[in-house]
Design an enzyme around this catalytic site. Structure first.
Site, mmCIF file in Angstrom:
data_model
loop_
_atom_site.group_PDB
_atom_site.id
_atom_site.type_symbol
_atom_site.label_atom_id
_atom_site.label_comp_id
_atom_site.label_asym_id
_atom_site.label_seq_id
_atom_site.Cartn_x
_atom_site.Cartn_y
_atom_site.Cartn_z
ATOM 1 N N ASP A 123 10.119 30.519 81.474
ATOM 2 C CA ASP A 123 10.447 31.775 82.151
ATOM 3 C C ASP A 123 9.843 31.754 83.539
ATOM 4 O O ASP A 123 8.789 31.140 83.759
ATOM 5 C CB ASP A 123 9.909 32.975 81.364
ATOM 6 C CG ASP A 123 10.710 33.262 80.103
ATOM 7 O OD1 ASP A 123 11.906 32.921 80.069
ATOM 8 O OD2 ASP A 123 10.148 33.845 79.161
ATOM 9 N N ASP A 141 18.389 34.133 80.237
ATOM 10 C CA ASP A 141 18.251 35.498 79.721
ATOM 11 C C ASP A 141 19.156 36.451 80.487
ATOM 12 O O ASP A 141 19.784 37.342 79.898
ATOM 13 C CB ASP A 141 16.805 35.979 79.837
ATOM 14 C CG ASP A 141 15.819 35.129 79.056
ATOM 15 O OD1 ASP A 141 16.226 34.505 78.050
ATOM 16 O OD2 ASP A 141 14.636 35.091 79.454
#
Length: 162
Positions: A123, A141
């Site tokens: 991330d 995402d």
């Protein structure tokens, strides 16, 4: 009788490849240029911040001992198969649904690659307002969320007459 793939929603699989290239490319750049926890401010309210997610959204089940890696990998594979079947059954002209499915598949495969290759999801997007930070996320995402939003939007649009 089989139908030509270009007449089905599978015609939109090119978008899966685009999402994968952009997602995996961004993660590669982070892994090559950031140490875990490094942060670079892009502009007010947005940082690049290298984080590892061993769970699902919002690090759900991240501290569960490792089994969740395979659980979430299985879910991703299942969702990809189901959505590809749905794309095959839909017409190529059903653009909104097929784009949504392709975005979700591309995002799911991007995060699946991370889980299988690294054991965690990379991330890097840190959105914040003042001292409040949203959960760090990645482009996969984002693709999944945009795809889900398009599916919801499609449910509110008037149906075209056949």
């Amino acid at each position: 009788m089989s139908k030509p793939l270009c007449s089905t929603g599978l015609r939109w699989l090119w978008l899966v490849v685009v999402v994968l290239i952009i997602d995996l490319g961004s993660k590669y750049l982070i892994l090559q240029n950031f140490a875990l926890g490094d942060t670079v401010s892009l502009f007010s309210s947005l940082n690049l911040h290298y984080a590892r997610n061993y769970g699902a959204a919002f690090s759900f089940l991240a501290d569960s001992g490792g089994w969740q890696r395979w659980f979430f990998a299985g879910i991703a594979i299942g969702i990809c198969v189901i959505l590809m079947v749905m794309m095959y059954r839909s017409k190529a002209t059903q653009k909104l649904n097929n784009i949504a499915y392709a975005l979700i598949i591309g995002g799911a495969l991007g995060n699946l690659f991370d889980r299988l290759w690294h054991g965690f999801v990379v991330d890097m997007i840190d959105f914040y307002v003042g001292d409040w930070h949203f959960a760090t996320f990645n482009l996969a995402d984002s693709a999944i969320c945009i795809g889900a939003a398009l599916i919801v939007l499609e449910g509110f649009l008037p149906k075209k007459q056949a």
